[in-house]
Scaffold this motif. Structure first.
Motif, PDB file in Angstrom:
ATOM      1  N   GLN A  39       1.011  14.052   8.974  1.00 12.22           N
ATOM      2  CA  GLN A  39       1.286  13.616  10.168  1.00 12.22           C
ATOM      3  C   GLN A  39       2.838  14.198  10.619  1.00 12.22           C
TER       4      GLN A  39
ATOM      5  N   TYR B 199      -0.341  -8.175   7.329  1.00 11.31           N
ATOM      6  CA  TYR B 199       0.280  -7.706   6.035  1.00 11.31           C
ATOM      7  C   TYR B 199       0.721  -8.830   5.200  1.00 11.31           C
TER       8      TYR B 199
ATOM      9  N   THR C 292      -2.881   0.521   3.735  1.00  7.81           N
ATOM     10  CA  THR C 292      -3.377   0.006   2.458  1.00  7.81           C
ATOM     11  C   THR C 292      -2.970   1.266   1.243  1.00  7.81           C
TER      12      THR C 292
ATOM     13  N   ARG D 110       4.958  -0.354  -4.990  1.00  2.73           N
ATOM     14  CA  ARG D 110       6.364   0.174  -4.246  1.00  2.73           C
ATOM     15  C   ARG D 110       7.020  -1.240  -4.199  1.00  2.73           C
TER      16      ARG D 110
ATOM     17  N   ILE E  37       0.284  -1.489  -4.653  1.00  2.00           N
ATOM     18  CA  ILE E  37      -0.565  -0.498  -3.669  1.00  2.00           C
ATOM     19  C   ILE E  37      -1.861  -0.386  -4.450  1.00  2.00           C
TER      20      ILE E  37
ATOM     21  N   PRO F 274      -7.825   0.048   5.771  1.00  6.13           N
ATOM     22  CA  PRO F 274      -6.963  -0.505   6.861  1.00  6.13           C
ATOM     23  C   PRO F 274      -5.479   0.249   6.871  1.00  6.13           C
ATOM     24  N   SER F 275      -4.751  -0.027   7.834  1.00  5.53           N
ATOM     25  CA  SER F 275      -3.379   0.653   7.974  1.00  5.53           C
ATOM     26  C   SER F 275      -2.607  -0.234   6.945  1.00  5.53           C
TER      27      SER F 275
ATOM     28  N   THR G  93      -1.797   7.260   2.628  1.00  2.00           N
ATOM     29  CA  THR G  93      -0.943   8.503   2.626  1.00  2.00           C
ATOM     30  C   THR G  93      -0.346   8.684   1.219  1.00  2.00           C
ATOM     31  N   THR G  94      -0.023   7.231   0.640  1.00  5.07           N
ATOM     32  CA  THR G  94       0.456   7.343  -0.489  1.00  5.07           C
ATOM     33  C   THR G  94      -0.620   7.952  -1.739  1.00  5.07           C
TER      34      THR G  94
HETATM   35  N1  ATP Z   1       9.114   5.219   1.068  1.00  5.13           N
HETATM   36  C1  ATP Z   1       8.243   4.093   0.735  1.00  5.13           C
HETATM   37  N2  ATP Z   1       9.215   3.098   0.483  1.00  5.13           N
HETATM   38  C2  ATP Z   1       8.851   1.858   0.339  1.00  5.13           C
HETATM   39  N3  ATP Z   1       7.449   1.383   0.675  1.00  5.13           N
HETATM   40  C3  ATP Z   1       6.615   2.436   1.227  1.00  5.13           C
HETATM   41  C4  ATP Z   1       7.114   3.712   1.440  1.00  5.13           C
HETATM   42  N4  ATP Z   1       5.926   4.386   2.110  1.00  5.13           N
HETATM   43  C5  ATP Z   1       5.166   3.601   2.274  1.00  5.13           C
HETATM   44  N5  ATP Z   1       5.458   2.287   1.896  1.00  5.13           N
HETATM   45  C6  ATP Z   1       4.505   1.432   1.861  1.00  5.13           C
HETATM   46  O1  ATP Z   1       3.410   1.381   1.032  1.00  5.13           O
HETATM   47  C7  ATP Z   1       2.354   1.068   1.722  1.00  5.13           C
HETATM   48  C8  ATP Z   1       1.204   1.888   1.881  1.00  5.13           C
HETATM   49  O2  ATP Z   1       1.607   2.979   2.722  1.00  5.13           O
HETATM   50  P1  ATP Z   1       0.815   4.213   3.424  1.00  5.13           P
HETATM   51  O3  ATP Z   1       1.624   4.888   4.497  1.00  5.13           O
HETATM   52  O4  ATP Z   1       0.297   4.913   1.988  1.00  5.13           O
HETATM   53  O5  ATP Z   1      -0.326   3.376   4.073  1.00  5.13           O
HETATM   54  P2  ATP Z   1      -1.622   4.027   4.815  1.00  5.13           P
HETATM   55  O6  ATP Z   1      -2.983   3.619   4.446  1.00  5.13           O
HETATM   56  O7  ATP Z   1      -1.752   5.489   4.736  1.00  5.13           O
HETATM   57  O8  ATP Z   1      -1.206   3.471   6.345  1.00  5.13           O
HETATM   58  P3  ATP Z   1      -1.650   4.036   7.645  1.00  5.13           P
HETATM   59  O9  ATP Z   1      -3.067   4.227   7.910  1.00  5.13           O
HETATM   60  O10 ATP Z   1      -0.879   2.999   8.762  1.00  5.13           O
HETATM   61  O11 ATP Z   1      -0.839   5.361   8.100  1.00  5.13           O
HETATM   62  C9  ATP Z   1       2.601   0.347   2.959  1.00  5.13           C
HETATM   63  O12 ATP Z   1       2.844  -1.101   2.772  1.00  5.13           O
HETATM   64  C10 ATP Z   1       3.927   1.049   3.251  1.00  5.13           C
HETATM   65  O13 ATP Z   1       4.678  -0.246   4.043  1.00  5.13           O
END
Ligand code: ATP
Length: 273
Positions: free
Chosen positions: A94, A258, A47, A20, A25, A44-45, A50-51
């Protein structure tokens, strides 16, 4: 532990890299989601869990590497074929709130009306079945504002399985739920997985709930898979990163902060001082 070989993969992620902007990522990640089982993706949050779900659903494309879903590379399909394949996936994100101006039954009927040519009677039957399977058949006429948080999550689940998906992806299904609702959701996810032979993926921070029903576990951190294997193996792992995560310890091999390029320590990639 990356690239554990698992028989009967439903989703195979191979050498996935994804950024990103400047932020890497996923860095050459391989993992497997076994067919018909429940896989918990933890880490961890921020990471990228969701991506990863969005990459699997082909809402995002990898920079490199491949993701096969039931043997197909969705990222290479035409828009029409991708649309067809997506109907085989149920997603409970979510952000997947119910439509507030539609009743419970209308919410569940929505994907059926959008994606099938079934008549109203058949749709009604399926809606009743799905609501029954989440224990809310009696709530069909209620509006979302009349539901508790736990009930709303169950209606969203009934909507996610309306089209009989082969793969259901749950993003933080337990967040904001009281212990009783969490328990109900845990049982429901397991029951749906087993009764309909669905492949389920749960992204969650709720370690106990996830491990109580997961067959397969994948822990992600710092753009890599730090552990992947049978839930039992992971639970007894001696790996410090796994133990840190499962025990919810703030300090350990996985950085709490972070990444901040301006204060990064040379030699510690992606870690801040
Ligand atoms: N649309 C976007 N544009 C740019 N960066 C993004 C976007 N969506 C997510 N990110 C970044 O990508 C990284 C991974 O996000 P993601 O939501 O997949 O993490 P996660 O592991 O699901 O987090 P959490 O457990 O907090 O929900 C994060 O650093 C987030 O800031």
């Amino acid at each position: 532990m990356e690239g554990v070989s698992v028989k009967n993969a439903y989703v195979s992620v191979s050498k996935l890299s994804f950024s990103r902007g400047e932020r890497l990522i996923y860095d050459d990640v391989s993992l497997t989601i076994p067919k018909g089982k429940i896989t918990a993706i933890m880490g961890p949050s921020g990471t990228g869990k969701t991506t990863l779900l969005r990459l699997i659903a082909a809402q995002l494309d990898p920079d490199s590497g491949t993701i096969l879903v039931d043997g197909q590379n969705l990222h290479k399909l035409s828009r029409t074929d991708l649309y067809k394949e997506r109907k085989k996936m149920g997603m409970l994100f979510q952000s997947g709130a119910l439509f507030s101006d539609m009743s419970v039954a209308e919410n569940v009927a929505f994907p059926l009306e959008e994606h099938t040519k079934l008549n109203a009677v058949s749709i009604q039957q399926i809606v009743n079945d799905k609501l029954h399977s989440v224990g809310l058949r009696g709530a069909s006429k209620l509006m979302p504002a009349e539901l508790s948080g736990g009930m709303a999550r169950r209606v969203a689940l009934a909507r996610a399985i309306a089209l009989d998906p082969q793969l259901v992806m749950y993003d933080e299904p337990f967040t904001g739920q009281d212990p009783i609702s969490k328990g109900v959701l845990v049982k429901l996810i397991k029951q749906l997985n087993d009764s309909a032979n669905i492949t389920s993926v749960i992204v969650s921070h709720d370690v106990d709930e996830s491990l109580s029903i997961a067959d397969h576990v994948c822990i992600l951190a710092g753009g890599k898979v730090v552990a992947e294997g049978a839930a039992e193996e992971i639970r007894h792992s001696l790996d410090p990163q796994v133990k840190q995560f499962l025990n919810g310890e703030p300090d350990g091999p996985v950085p709490f902060h972070y990444p901040d390029e301006s204060v990064s320590v040379p030699g510690l990639k992606g870690e801040s001082a």
